[in-house]
Design a protein around this motif. Sequence first.
Motif, PDB file in Angstrom:
ATOM      1  N   GLY A  11     -75.795 -38.545  72.308  1.00 56.35           N
ATOM      2  CA  GLY A  11     -76.041 -39.623  71.344  1.00 56.35           C
ATOM      3  C   GLY A  11     -76.430 -39.053  69.993  1.00 56.35           C
ATOM      4  N   GLY A  14     -76.361 -41.131  66.793  1.00 55.73           N
ATOM      5  CA  GLY A  14     -77.124 -42.389  66.755  1.00 55.73           C
ATOM      6  C   GLY A  14     -78.334 -42.251  65.845  1.00 55.73           C
ATOM      7  N   GLN A  15     -79.137 -43.323  65.825  1.00 51.02           N
ATOM      8  CA  GLN A  15     -80.329 -43.353  64.965  1.00 51.02           C
ATOM      9  C   GLN A  15     -81.278 -42.193  65.239  1.00 51.02           C
ATOM     10  OE1 GLN A  15     -82.871 -46.587  63.643  1.00 51.02           O
ATOM     11  NE2 GLN A  15     -82.556 -47.234  65.768  1.00 51.02           N
ATOM     12  N   ILE A  16     -81.637 -42.020  66.504  1.00 51.74           N
ATOM     13  CA  ILE A  16     -82.593 -40.958  66.856  1.00 51.74           C
ATOM     14  C   ILE A  16     -81.936 -39.599  66.633  1.00 51.74           C
ATOM     15  CG2 ILE A  16     -83.932 -39.895  68.718  1.00 51.74           C
ATOM     16  CD1 ILE A  16     -84.329 -42.714  69.879  1.00 51.74           C
ATOM     17  N   GLU A  42     -71.075 -37.223  72.037  1.00 52.33           N
ATOM     18  CA  GLU A  42     -70.990 -38.630  71.639  1.00 52.33           C
ATOM     19  C   GLU A  42     -69.918 -39.327  72.463  1.00 52.33           C
ATOM     20  OE1 GLU A  42     -71.907 -41.298  70.205  1.00 52.33           O
ATOM     21  OE2 GLU A  42     -73.732 -40.622  69.216  1.00 52.33           O
ATOM     22  N   LEU A  43     -69.916 -40.631  72.420  1.00 52.60           N
ATOM     23  CA  LEU A  43     -68.905 -41.405  73.132  1.00 52.60           C
ATOM     24  C   LEU A  43     -67.513 -41.062  72.577  1.00 52.60           C
ATOM     25  CD1 LEU A  43     -70.701 -44.871  73.296  1.00 52.60           C
ATOM     26  CD2 LEU A  43     -70.254 -43.308  75.196  1.00 52.60           C
ATOM     27  N   VAL A  89     -80.373 -38.485  74.816  1.00 48.96           N
ATOM     28  CA  VAL A  89     -80.792 -39.593  73.948  1.00 48.96           C
ATOM     29  C   VAL A  89     -79.847 -40.783  74.069  1.00 48.96           C
ATOM     30  CG1 VAL A  89     -81.313 -40.246  71.570  1.00 48.96           C
ATOM     31  CG2 VAL A  89     -81.816 -37.919  72.337  1.00 48.96           C
ATOM     32  N   GLY A  90     -78.557 -40.490  74.158  1.00 53.72           N
ATOM     33  CA  GLY A  90     -77.553 -41.562  74.210  1.00 53.72           C
ATOM     34  C   GLY A  90     -77.710 -42.394  75.469  1.00 53.72           C
ATOM     35  N   VAL A 131     -84.634 -39.379  76.808  1.00 57.93           N
ATOM     36  CA  VAL A 131     -85.200 -40.294  75.808  1.00 57.93           C
ATOM     37  C   VAL A 131     -84.590 -41.686  75.985  1.00 57.93           C
ATOM     38  CG1 VAL A 131     -85.389 -40.742  73.321  1.00 57.93           C
ATOM     39  CG2 VAL A 131     -85.587 -38.400  74.172  1.00 57.93           C
ATOM     40  N   ASN A 133     -83.368 -45.152  77.132  1.00 58.72           N
ATOM     41  CA  ASN A 133     -84.060 -46.095  78.024  1.00 58.72           C
ATOM     42  C   ASN A 133     -83.156 -46.721  79.077  1.00 58.72           C
ATOM     43  OD1 ASN A 133     -86.786 -46.096  77.249  1.00 58.72           O
ATOM     44  ND2 ASN A 133     -86.223 -47.083  75.314  1.00 58.72           N
ATOM     45  N   HIS A 189     -92.548 -45.493  80.527  1.00 56.60           N
ATOM     46  CA  HIS A 189     -92.361 -45.773  79.097  1.00 56.60           C
ATOM     47  C   HIS A 189     -91.881 -47.217  78.962  1.00 56.60           C
ATOM     48  CE1 HIS A 189     -91.166 -45.779  74.977  1.00 56.60           C
ATOM     49  NE2 HIS A 189     -89.940 -46.100  75.313  1.00 56.60           N
TER      50      HIS A 189
HETATM   51  P1  NAI Z   1     -78.373 -45.739  68.845  1.00 59.90           P
HETATM   52  O1  NAI Z   1     -77.596 -46.841  69.464  1.00 59.90           O
HETATM   53  O2  NAI Z   1     -78.568 -45.694  67.366  1.00 59.90           O
HETATM   54  O3  NAI Z   1     -77.709 -44.341  69.250  1.00 59.90           O
HETATM   55  C1  NAI Z   1     -77.309 -44.035  70.532  1.00 59.90           C
HETATM   56  C2  NAI Z   1     -76.102 -43.142  70.412  1.00 59.90           C
HETATM   57  O4  NAI Z   1     -75.753 -42.717  71.718  1.00 59.90           O
HETATM   58  C3  NAI Z   1     -74.883 -43.844  69.829  1.00 59.90           C
HETATM   59  O5  NAI Z   1     -74.367 -43.075  68.762  1.00 59.90           O
HETATM   60  C4  NAI Z   1     -73.921 -43.944  71.001  1.00 59.90           C
HETATM   61  O6  NAI Z   1     -72.572 -43.816  70.587  1.00 59.90           O
HETATM   62  C5  NAI Z   1     -74.370 -42.780  71.860  1.00 59.90           C
HETATM   63  N1  NAI Z   1     -74.098 -42.918  73.292  1.00 59.90           N
HETATM   64  C6  NAI Z   1     -74.199 -44.016  74.070  1.00 59.90           C
HETATM   65  N2  NAI Z   1     -73.874 -43.749  75.337  1.00 59.90           N
HETATM   66  C7  NAI Z   1     -73.567 -42.447  75.372  1.00 59.90           C
HETATM   67  C8  NAI Z   1     -73.137 -41.576  76.403  1.00 59.90           C
HETATM   68  N3  NAI Z   1     -72.931 -42.020  77.648  1.00 59.90           N
HETATM   69  N4  NAI Z   1     -72.910 -40.279  76.091  1.00 59.90           N
HETATM   70  C9  NAI Z   1     -73.086 -39.835  74.830  1.00 59.90           C
HETATM   71  N5  NAI Z   1     -73.481 -40.609  73.809  1.00 59.90           N
HETATM   72  C10 NAI Z   1     -73.725 -41.910  74.081  1.00 59.90           C
HETATM   73  O7  NAI Z   1     -79.755 -45.719  69.611  1.00 59.90           O
HETATM   74  P2  NAI Z   1     -81.096 -44.926  69.235  1.00 59.90           P
HETATM   75  O8  NAI Z   1     -81.926 -45.776  68.372  1.00 59.90           O
HETATM   76  O9  NAI Z   1     -80.739 -43.561  68.784  1.00 59.90           O
HETATM   77  O10 NAI Z   1     -81.810 -44.876  70.655  1.00 59.90           O
HETATM   78  C11 NAI Z   1     -81.269 -44.114  71.729  1.00 59.90           C
HETATM   79  C12 NAI Z   1     -82.000 -44.435  73.018  1.00 59.90           C
HETATM   80  O11 NAI Z   1     -83.355 -44.023  72.935  1.00 59.90           O
HETATM   81  C13 NAI Z   1     -82.042 -45.915  73.372  1.00 59.90           C
HETATM   82  O12 NAI Z   1     -81.830 -46.033  74.758  1.00 59.90           O
HETATM   83  C14 NAI Z   1     -83.456 -46.309  73.034  1.00 59.90           C
HETATM   84  O13 NAI Z   1     -83.874 -47.427  73.787  1.00 59.90           O
HETATM   85  C15 NAI Z   1     -84.194 -45.061  73.436  1.00 59.90           C
HETATM   86  N6  NAI Z   1     -85.536 -44.895  72.890  1.00 59.90           N
HETATM   87  C16 NAI Z   1     -86.479 -44.294  73.675  1.00 59.90           C
HETATM   88  C17 NAI Z   1     -87.757 -44.075  73.239  1.00 59.90           C
HETATM   89  C18 NAI Z   1     -88.770 -43.421  74.123  1.00 59.90           C
HETATM   90  O14 NAI Z   1     -89.924 -43.334  73.696  1.00 59.90           O
HETATM   91  N7  NAI Z   1     -88.449 -42.949  75.318  1.00 59.90           N
HETATM   92  C19 NAI Z   1     -88.165 -44.498  71.890  1.00 59.90           C
HETATM   93  C20 NAI Z   1     -87.117 -45.085  71.112  1.00 59.90           C
HETATM   94  C21 NAI Z   1     -85.840 -45.286  71.616  1.00 59.90           C
END
Ligand code: NAI
Length: 328
Positions: A11, A14-16, A42-43, A89-90, A131, A133, A189
């Motif tokens: 991922g 993505g944002q993180i 990435e996807l 992360v993804g 990371v 969720n 979490h």
């Molecule tokens: P985002 O949607 O901005 O980015 C996620 C990225 O992962 C996207 O670019 C997407 O194309 C990619 N992705 C999705 N499935 C994938 C896969 N199977 N293989 C490779 N890449 C894949 O989301 P963001 O904001 O970056 O958050 C990512 C995750 O982290 C979410 O699940 C969010 O809930 C979780 N999170 C966890 C926290 C924690 O404390 N454990 C805190 C904040 C977010």
Amino acid sequence: MKSPVRVAVTGAAGQIGYSLVFRIASGEMLGKDQPVILQMLELPMEKAQAALKGVMMELEDCAFPLLVGMVGTDDAEVAFKDADVALLVGARPRGPGMERKDLLLENAKIFTAQGAALNKVASRDVKVLVVGNPANTNAYIAMKSAPDLNPKNFTAMLRLDHNRALSQLAIKAGVAVADIEKLVVWGNHSPTMYPDYRFATVGGSSLKDKIGDESWNRETFIPKVGKRGAAIIEARGLSSAASAANAAIDHLRDWVLGTDGKWATMGIPSDGSYGIPKDVMYGFPVVCKDGKYEIVSGLVIDDYSREMMNKTLAELEEERAGVASLLG
Ligand code: NAI
């Protein structure tokens, strides 16, 4: 010069990911003398791959002296090849009308496949941080899908909750974050987590005594930390990203470089400590040394804490039951 460490990030566009990979490449995670090779997944969709390409172009434009190689791919076995560290992360975000159970199952498929890929191609000592969720259950699934790797190599991120709790305590007590020690966040979490300030110290004396307000702990502090993620979404219109990336950096840095005897919170497979059933991926207080973590033992669990720890455990057990059929 040290030999490079291979760091896989899923991922990554993505944002993180966008807050994370630049800090890894700059040496903030593994040390300013540790070269890294970033292996980013990435996807396969065109938009995701294009975004990843853009991230890689920006990484190039930073000319980080420690970034000695980069891979961008849609193939988990390429991203995880010989990886020493993997940040998963993804994940599949919750779509409109999607039930929690469906979200669990969709993510279970991703983390079963990624666990199997790690099992096949990653370094035998790979340190995995989940990371995405639901982080604890995703980490549990990846661990169970990688039978040839040590289960202790799989961890889930509770560090953002830990850091959120630290800052709230520092504000309440009027002390510096850096002076607070011995904090722990138990469990999942999720809003059921239990930030436990009973053992925390500031300058060696009890932080709980300094605050002297148990109703603040129960009625304000614990719910505030639990609902902080939702409060960020409400304020920003997007979920926590920079603070999540920062917590991931903290988690891995402590695990790899050690905590110097200080406590950190990590989601790790239980060894049965504190009555948490073996293998449940649960937030525990740990101390890290020589690339290994150890649970802080001998803490007294009072009735209120036991109740809180059981509540978050029950949620994890429920999530585990929800994906059991996929794990055979
Ligand atoms: P985002 O949607 O901005 O980015 C996620 C990225 O992962 C996207 O670019 C997407 O194309 C990619 N992705 C999705 N499935 C994938 C896969 N199977 N293989 C490779 N890449 C894949 O989301 P963001 O904001 O970056 O958050 C990512 C995750 O982290 C979410 O699940 C969010 O809930 C979780 N999170 C966890 C926290 C924690 O404390 N454990 C805190 C904040 C977010």
